[in-house]
Design a protein around this motif. Structure first.
Motif, short mmCIF file in Angstrom:
data_model
loop_
_atom_site.label_atom_id
_atom_site.label_comp_id
_atom_site.label_asym_id
_atom_site.label_seq_id
_atom_site.Cartn_x
_atom_site.Cartn_y
_atom_site.Cartn_z
N LYS A 119 35.42 2.32 -4.79
CA LYS A 119 35.92 2.09 -3.44
C LYS A 119 37.45 1.99 -3.45
O LYS A 119 38.14 2.80 -2.85
N ASP A 120 37.98 1.00 -4.15
CA ASP A 120 39.44 0.84 -4.22
C ASP A 120 40.07 1.89 -5.12
O ASP A 120 41.21 2.32 -4.89
N VAL A 121 39.35 2.25 -6.13
CA VAL A 121 39.81 3.28 -7.06
C VAL A 121 38.58 4.09 -7.49
O VAL A 121 37.50 3.52 -7.68
N THR A 122 38.72 5.38 -7.61
CA THR A 122 37.58 6.22 -7.97
C THR A 122 37.47 6.38 -9.47
O THR A 122 38.44 6.16 -10.22
N VAL A 123 36.28 6.77 -9.91
CA VAL A 123 36.09 7.06 -11.33
C VAL A 123 36.99 8.21 -11.75
O VAL A 123 37.56 8.20 -12.85
N GLU A 124 37.17 9.20 -10.86
CA GLU A 124 38.04 10.33 -11.19
C GLU A 124 39.48 9.89 -11.40
O GLU A 124 40.18 10.40 -12.29
N GLU A 125 39.95 8.92 -10.61
CA GLU A 125 41.30 8.40 -10.81
C GLU A 125 41.43 7.71 -12.17
O GLU A 125 42.45 7.84 -12.85
N LEU A 126 40.39 6.97 -12.55
CA LEU A 126 40.41 6.32 -13.85
C LEU A 126 40.42 7.35 -14.98
O LEU A 126 41.12 7.18 -15.98
N GLN A 127 39.65 8.41 -14.81
CA GLN A 127 39.61 9.46 -15.83
C GLN A 127 40.97 10.14 -15.99
O GLN A 127 41.35 10.52 -17.10
N ALA A 128 41.68 10.27 -14.88
CA ALA A 128 43.01 10.88 -14.96
C ALA A 128 44.03 9.97 -15.60
O ALA A 128 45.00 10.42 -16.22
N ALA A 129 43.82 8.66 -15.47
CA ALA A 129 44.79 7.68 -15.96
C ALA A 129 44.53 7.26 -17.40
O ALA A 129 45.45 6.78 -18.08
N TYR A 130 43.30 7.42 -17.88
CA TYR A 130 42.92 6.92 -19.20
C TYR A 130 42.32 8.05 -20.05
O TYR A 130 41.78 9.03 -19.52
N HIS A 131 42.36 7.85 -21.36
CA HIS A 131 41.75 8.82 -22.26
C HIS A 131 40.22 8.71 -22.24
O HIS A 131 39.52 9.69 -22.51
N ALA A 132 39.71 7.51 -21.97
CA ALA A 132 38.26 7.31 -21.91
C ALA A 132 37.95 6.21 -20.90
O ALA A 132 38.75 5.29 -20.70
N VAL A 133 36.79 6.33 -20.25
CA VAL A 133 36.34 5.36 -19.26
C VAL A 133 34.94 4.89 -19.66
O VAL A 133 34.05 5.71 -19.92
N VAL A 134 34.75 3.56 -19.72
CA VAL A 134 33.45 2.98 -20.07
C VAL A 134 32.90 2.26 -18.85
O VAL A 134 33.54 1.35 -18.32
N LEU A 135 31.73 2.64 -18.40
CA LEU A 135 31.08 2.00 -17.25
C LEU A 135 30.13 0.92 -17.76
O LEU A 135 29.14 1.21 -18.43
N SER A 136 30.46 -0.32 -17.44
CA SER A 136 29.68 -1.48 -17.89
C SER A 136 29.42 -2.42 -16.72
O SER A 136 29.48 -3.64 -16.86
N TYR A 137 29.12 -1.84 -15.56
CA TYR A 137 29.06 -2.64 -14.34
C TYR A 137 27.70 -3.26 -14.07
O TYR A 137 27.48 -3.90 -13.03
N GLY A 138 26.77 -3.13 -14.98
CA GLY A 138 25.53 -3.88 -14.91
C GLY A 138 24.54 -3.43 -13.86
O GLY A 138 24.57 -2.32 -13.36
N ALA A 139 23.62 -4.35 -13.53
CA ALA A 139 22.56 -4.11 -12.56
C ALA A 139 22.79 -5.07 -11.39
O ALA A 139 22.35 -6.21 -11.42
N GLU A 140 23.47 -4.59 -10.37
CA GLU A 140 23.92 -5.48 -9.31
C GLU A 140 22.96 -5.57 -8.13
O GLU A 140 23.18 -6.33 -7.20
N ASP A 141 21.89 -4.80 -8.16
CA ASP A 141 20.97 -4.79 -7.03
C ASP A 141 19.64 -5.42 -7.43
O ASP A 141 19.34 -5.61 -8.60
N LYS A 142 18.81 -5.72 -6.44
CA LYS A 142 17.51 -6.34 -6.67
C LYS A 142 16.40 -5.33 -6.41
O LYS A 142 16.55 -4.42 -5.61
N ARG A 143 15.29 -5.53 -7.07
CA ARG A 143 14.12 -4.70 -6.83
C ARG A 143 13.33 -5.29 -5.66
O ARG A 143 13.13 -6.50 -5.58
N GLU A 144 12.89 -4.44 -4.77
CA GLU A 144 12.14 -4.88 -3.60
C GLU A 144 10.66 -5.02 -3.95
O GLU A 144 10.12 -4.28 -4.79
N LEU A 145 9.98 -5.96 -3.28
CA LEU A 145 8.55 -6.12 -3.48
C LEU A 145 7.77 -4.96 -2.86
O LEU A 145 6.74 -4.54 -3.39
N GLY A 146 8.26 -4.48 -1.72
CA GLY A 146 7.58 -3.39 -1.04
C GLY A 146 6.28 -3.79 -0.39
O GLY A 146 5.33 -3.00 -0.34
N ILE A 147 6.20 -5.04 0.10
CA ILE A 147 5.00 -5.53 0.76
C ILE A 147 5.34 -6.05 2.14
O ILE A 147 6.48 -6.45 2.40
#
Length: 495
Positions: A119-147
């Motif tokens: 949002k504030d910065v894109t992955v593409e911007e990070l790729q242009a600024a760095y030699h390597a980009v590591v995505l370690s942003y975890g599991a931020e959402d919840k699973r729905e019950l669906g009932i």
């Protein structure tokens, strides 16, 4: 500007032993000595400051003497699930923060909080600024019950409930209704046991932790005296570990309800189980069938109770008379097809219900895609990768839950982060990662953020927040009192 918040991934129950490292580490310890000297140091950024992100950064800094690592975090504060996921009455698990702090204070490591990648910065911007980009942003959402009925008042995800009592800014207004007598937790993992323990713990125990004051006040006035943990399979398939079960069994003022028919015949089966599962099953059998005289006497005097209900799957949340609140849950009675970990629960056609006013869904977390430029397997909730190398995306890597799924403890995450970091260093050595050209790194990103009037938070800024939280906690006999409002965090930094 309104600060953004995000759930960071990585929940755990074990501490990092400073002397412990995977077998491959010995080979990698000397790896950096063989790199060809180049004019520009590798600049690498890590997205996410939970355990996966910090362990990846730690390994890179330790095993390459010239690498520069920047860590980007959506929240103004670091440490992800160590801060927002670990139970407040498990302070020893949070000691890994000391290791992460040493990493963040390195002269070759930068921290940029209050920055939302995607949002504030894109992955593409990070790729242009760095030699390597590591995505370690975890599991931020919840699973729905669906009932049907899961949107009724009184039904919450475990993720949100844990975030509420642990001070996650996005959950500070949750205000769960604890006025009922009975709570039902759908799930039988460590998070489910954490929640049950927090709901039933004596207040004098919680008052000494870093649980938020709002949650503590709500628990003081709670009327909950019974908690059921529901699982669609049987005692041989529970997902919690023996440490957490033992804590529940010995929780002051509570008694366990482990129905004896569920455990008949398990003694003969346990001898062929793997040792961790064997010990866990033996403890459940002993608690149900052979409690000690001391335990039986203590349980007879308890005024609160918790229990495990097996072979049950949720069908529907039952509404109150006015149709607005949860009044119970309708369950399908199941039976198992197959054995062991691969056993599948199938409905028998029978149903039953439990009356309750609080229902907590603890069926897991899931990662979400961060950018159209990054491949993502929606069904599995992971980024397709090979040992952390993102498929068909040179220079892109991942670690942690977004790499392997939301499983494992902190040592699992540590090994996982080290594995990804080693893959990066191997790619540097082999020339797959070309760092012969200079990259601007953080300088380019800070310039982009300034044009958007976004102020990144440094690690020293975080330490100002840390000092205030610690001082507030000291004043009321707690290790810290967490600040819940990101705007207040920013105000402290600007003072």
């Amino acid at each position: 500007m309104s600060p953004r918040v995000r759930w960071m991934g990585a929940l755990s129950r074990r501490l990092l032993c400073p002397r412990q490292r995977p077998l491959y580490a010995a080979n990698t310890l000397a790896l950096h000595r063989h790199f060809t000297s180049k004019s520009h140091p590798p600049k690498i950024c890590v997205v996410g400051s939970g355990p996966a992100g910090f362990y990846t950064a730690q390994y890179l800094l330790k095993h390459h003497t010239e690498v520069l690592v920047d860590i980007y975090e959506k929240l103004p504060v670091p440490f992800g699930l160590v801060r927002f996921g670990v139970a407040p009455d498990h302070p020893e698990v949070k000691n890994v923060i000391n290791t992460f702090t040493q990493t963040a204070r390195s002269e070759r490591c930068g921290f940029f909080g209050n920055v939302t990648v995607g949002k504030d910065v894109t992955v593409e911007e990070l790729q242009a600024a760095y030699h390597a980009v590591v995505l370690s942003y975890g599991a931020e959402d919840k699973r729905e019950l669906g009932i049907p009925g899961e949107d009724l008042h009184g039904v919450y995800s475990a993720r949100d409930f844990v975030g509420w009592y642990n001070g996650l800014p996005s959950n500070r207004h949750l205000n769960p209704d604890l006025s009922c007598d009975t709570a039902v937790i759908l799930g039988q993992g460590n998070v489910a046991l954490d929640i049950a323990r927090i709901l039933l713990s004596p207040i004098e125990l919680l008052q000494k932790t870093d649980i938020t004051q709002g949650a503590l006040d709500a628990l003081i006035n709670s009327r909950i005296r019974k908690v059921w943990l529901i699982g669609r399979r049987g005692p041989l398939q529970v997902a919690f570990t023996i440490k957490e079960l033992r804590e529940m069994i010995h929780l002051p003022g509570t008694r366990p309800r482990l129905d004896t028919p569920d455990y008949h015949g398990l003694v003969d089966i346990t001898k062929d189980l793997p040792r961790p599962r064997k010990r866990l099953t033996e403890l459940m059998v002993k608690t149900s069938l052979e409690p000690s005289e001391k335990d039986a006497d203590r349980w007879s005097k308890a005024d609160r109770e918790w229990g495990l209900r097996f072979y049950r799957s949720p069908l529907k949340v039952l509404p109150s008379d006015d149709g607005h609140k949860a009044a119970g849950v309708l369950l399908s009675v199941t039976q198992l097809e197959g054995t062991g970990e691969n056993a599948v629960a199938v409905p028998t056609g029978q149903v039953e219900s439990i009356s309750c006013g609080l229902i907590l869904s603890s069926i897991g977390y899931k990662s979400t895609p961060i950018s159209p430029a990054v491949p993502f397997l929606a069904k599995k909730g992971v980024i397709p990768n090979s040992i952390g190398r993102i498929q068909e995306s040179p220079g892109l890597y991942c670690s942690g839950w977004v790499k392997r799924g939301p499983t494992g403890v902190i040592t699992t995450t540590m090994t996982d982060g080290f594995e990804t970091a080693q893959a990066i260093l191997e790619d540097v050595k082999s020339g797959i990662l070309d760092f012969s050209e200079s990259r601007l790194g953080a300088a380019a990103i800070k310039k982009s953020l300034a044009l958007k009037e976004i102020q990144p938070i440094s690690f020293s800024d975080w330490e100002k927040i840390d000092e205030v939280e610690t001082a507030r906690g000291l004043g009321i006999g707690k290790p810290r009192e967490k600040i819940l409002d990101p705007q207040e965090m920013l105000a402290i930094i600007s003072e």
